[in-house]
Write an enzyme that holds these catalytic residues in place. Structure first.
Site, PDB file in Angstrom:
ATOM      1  N   THR A 150      36.366 -20.770  33.406  1.00 44.61           N
ATOM      2  CA  THR A 150      36.343 -22.210  33.726  1.00 44.61           C
ATOM      3  C   THR A 150      37.800 -22.654  33.931  1.00 44.61           C
ATOM      4  O   THR A 150      38.336 -22.483  35.015  1.00 44.61           O
ATOM      5  CB  THR A 150      35.628 -23.035  32.641  1.00 44.61           C
ATOM      6  OG1 THR A 150      36.205 -22.757  31.380  1.00 44.61           O
ATOM      7  CG2 THR A 150      34.143 -22.729  32.624  1.00 44.61           C
ATOM      8  N   THR A 187      35.195 -22.290  22.194  1.00 43.73           N
ATOM      9  CA  THR A 187      34.392 -22.456  23.425  1.00 43.73           C
ATOM     10  C   THR A 187      34.643 -21.271  24.230  1.00 43.73           C
ATOM     11  O   THR A 187      35.546 -21.224  25.039  1.00 43.73           O
ATOM     12  CB  THR A 187      34.835 -23.567  24.339  1.00 43.73           C
ATOM     13  OG1 THR A 187      34.679 -24.750  23.636  1.00 43.73           O
ATOM     14  CG2 THR A 187      33.973 -23.637  25.588  1.00 43.73           C
ATOM     15  N   ASN A 402      43.111 -31.827  30.698  1.00 41.88           N
ATOM     16  CA  ASN A 402      41.967 -32.413  30.013  1.00 41.88           C
ATOM     17  C   ASN A 402      41.759 -33.896  30.251  1.00 41.88           C
ATOM     18  O   ASN A 402      40.730 -34.451  29.870  1.00 41.88           O
ATOM     19  CB  ASN A 402      42.050 -32.114  28.517  1.00 41.88           C
ATOM     20  CG  ASN A 402      41.642 -30.684  28.242  1.00 41.88           C
ATOM     21  OD1 ASN A 402      40.530 -30.301  28.573  1.00 41.88           O
ATOM     22  ND2 ASN A 402      42.548 -29.894  27.710  1.00 41.88           N
TER      23      ASN A 402
END
Lengths: 407, 407
Positions: A150, A187, A402
């Site tokens: 990702t 994650t 982010n």
């Protein structure tokens, strides 16, 4: 190790494709398939909000851990907070894959990673599954390692081989994860394969041991995700059996677990080094603790302190922040027994002794914070327990990445 | 409220000076003195590494909370991790101040804030104390509020007045703190004064109540400092007594505590809004929890998540990160009962109902994250307990400020 030359253990084949789940057209689905049913074990997020594939995979492994045929992965959408529709989409993704592989749906594990709270585009997923099992798929584990990324900047793969009574066994894995990384189970998606032969129970035991010394010791930002999954699949293709009571040609449980732990530490360190916006891997050793739990508390408090991580980023030898984090970790601390060093074991510089600053060369200390990896060693002076954790420095790019993830 | 027009409660006088502890020549010492001995209470950091003045003040209050004469404060050096020399320097700072004020050293409280692990320059401190009590001192509580700042961008003051049987009583306080902020007791110094008359035990009880609803609900970066101190001093100059069993002219304990809590919430919100690099105050309400403790766990997990805070900074309505943080908070969560809103109560936008995304106007949601303050409300759907915490967004400037703090 380079992803381009990376292979899974024998008995496994990997493919990848781009089905449009990543808007930029990059590879976004991967398939790891076996010719024969294999043993499997999995560890999953501790988050109370579990993504659909996490719940699904737990059911599959509970029912069917001895006969797994494939792992299908998508990136770009986490299929988390998606309710009954998300559960149905996950099952459909498994069923589509099973149909192509001519196995049962409950032999297919599903992994998803990406944005939370959006339904999967099942038209794209269907196209992806067809492509993964068709002639146009990108072949090879390197492509699969790229497809599961990702915000990762590079694919993450690791492999180790050892010899048992003259026969080689291999453990080879890939993972992704760069943000929302924190024990337990970052994650992060990780798929580790081996050609050893082992029961699901044996794999589960080995995997717990290895995860506690690898993935559960990595922190990027203190966020534990909804999708974290670590899978271990064993094809048995090497013909070497893993056993607690090994006979002549068997691999001992300990030998296997040590090798697995090495692979998992290698992968976990790659995750820390590729933390969002990170420029350096940071290895934190806490020694002299009363017990291992307390060593962990201290190491984790240091590893997740934004003040420590920004100081490392700036090469600022602001050791007070490290000592401060130890102080609020909740572990027993005797302030006048603390000792602190920067740098690798063979050339480290001591900054603190008996809790007090030494007249250290701060320019040298700063230089040690600018090396990659950075080594920080804190001795609590209270006992003999110790631990090692990995994190990364904290840069403006973390914020940049982010602040605009979904928009 | 503006620092320039700010006054402490009657019975207190404040001065400030620049003695060189801040390299830029800004005001860096403050003195709050009383004419007569006053009652006091204090709350201190929970960090196991306590700065010298924290240990010293705890001893002073244990022995002498009914007869405090002054608080002397320095910024630029935390006097933490400084060992016996640091303890001696702290005592010397108190003694110098006491000599000037013609009181005993154990009637003087000391606060320090700044870099950890360096010895105070006592020559500068001595000059500072002399200046604070001499004709060249900057007079007034506004100057004192400026002097105690470190990375704060502005002084923080708050005052409230109420009337008891026709007589006014005032509670007026100042604080500093911008980084290393996390419950319990943020890297924060706060000095609150009142002209009410109360025993140390009454002040202590009121202060604990107020702190738990204010300073202990603020998080900037999850770091709890070595120096956090909250002091409450009561001069009695109003002639109004605070009592649990109030007679005609007394102030009830509840009335006093409500007023004190208002002042502390005002100050605490100023700390959150001035978090290092922050551009907005964020108010997080968690409702529908099984109990208040669980509401806190969820609210604090959201408030300290770098992923949530960077998303707010970017105006990214990435609500999955909020739900995810609730999930790993450790509190009981029923995923299918969650409801989430952005925006103030009278014009909020709902994004999640029953754990599933609504078809919300994401542009409107993004706009609500760009307002100041930002309001986030998460209902757990499990009970009737609720809480409010305050934090700030997380910008690149946080990294900029903290990557080069000591160098």
């Amino acid at each position: 190790m380079q992803a381009d030359t990376f292979s899974l253990a024998s008995g496994f084949a990997a493919t990848a494709t781009a089905c449009g789940l990543k808007p930029n057209g990059a590879l976004d689905m991967a398939l790891i398939a076996t010719d024969a049913p294999c043993s499997a074990a999995g560890l999953f997020t501790t988050n109370r909000i579990k993504a659909a594939p996490v719940i699904y995979d737990q059911d599959v492994l509970a029912a069917n851990a001895g006969a797994i045929r494939a792992v299908v992965v998508n990136a770009g959408n986490a299929n988390a907070c998606t309710g009954p529709q998300g559960d149905a989409n996950c099952r459909a993704m498994a069923a589509m894959t099973a149909e192509r592989l001519e196995c049962r749906a409950d032999q297919v594990l599903v992994l998803s990673t990406g944005v939370i709270g959006r339904q999967l585009d099942m038209t794209k997923v269907a196209q992806g599954v067809a492509s993964l099992t068709g002639p146009t798929a990108h072949r090879g584990a390197g492509a699969a390692a790229r497809a599961i990324m990702t915000t990762d900047t590079r694919p993450k793969v690791a492999a180790r081989t050892t010899s048992v009574a003259g026969k080689p066994i291999t453990i080879a894995g890939m993972c992704k994860g760069a943000g929302m990384i924190h024990p337990n189970m970052a994650t992060m998606l990780a798929i580790v394969t081996t050609d050893a032969q082992a029961s699901p129970a044996t794999l589960d035991r080995a995997l717990r041991y290895a995860a506690n010394r690898s993935f559960n010791r990595v922190s990027v930002d203190g966020d534990t995700s909804t999708n974290d999954t670590l899978l271990l699949l064993a094809s048995g293709a090497s013909g070497v059996r893993v056993s607690d009571t090994p006979e002549a040609d068997d691999c001992s449980f300990d030998q296997f677990t040590v090798l697995l732990t090495e692979v998992c530490i290698d992968l976990a360190k790659q995750i820390a080094r590729d933390g969002e916006g990170a420029t350096r891997l940071v290895e934190i050793v806490v020694s002299g603790a009363q017990d291992e739990q307390q060593a962990h508390q201290v190491a984790n408090a240091i590893a997740r302190s934004p003040l420590v991580k920004t100081a490392i980023h700036g090469g600022d030898p602001n050791w007070g922040r490290i000592v401060c984090a130890a102080g609020y970790s909740g572990a027993a601390i005797a302030p006048d027994r603390l000792a602190l060093w920067f740098g690798p074991a063979d050339s480290r510089v001591q900054l603190v002794a008996n809790g007090l600053p030494l007249d250290a060369d701060l320019a040298a200390a700063s230089a040690l914070l600018r090396q990659d990896p950075v080594f920080i060693t804190l001795d609590l002076g209270l006992g003999s327990a110790h631990t090692t954790v990995w994190t990364c420095d904290f840069s403006k790019e973390y914020v940049e990445i982010n602040a605009h993830y979904t928009t």
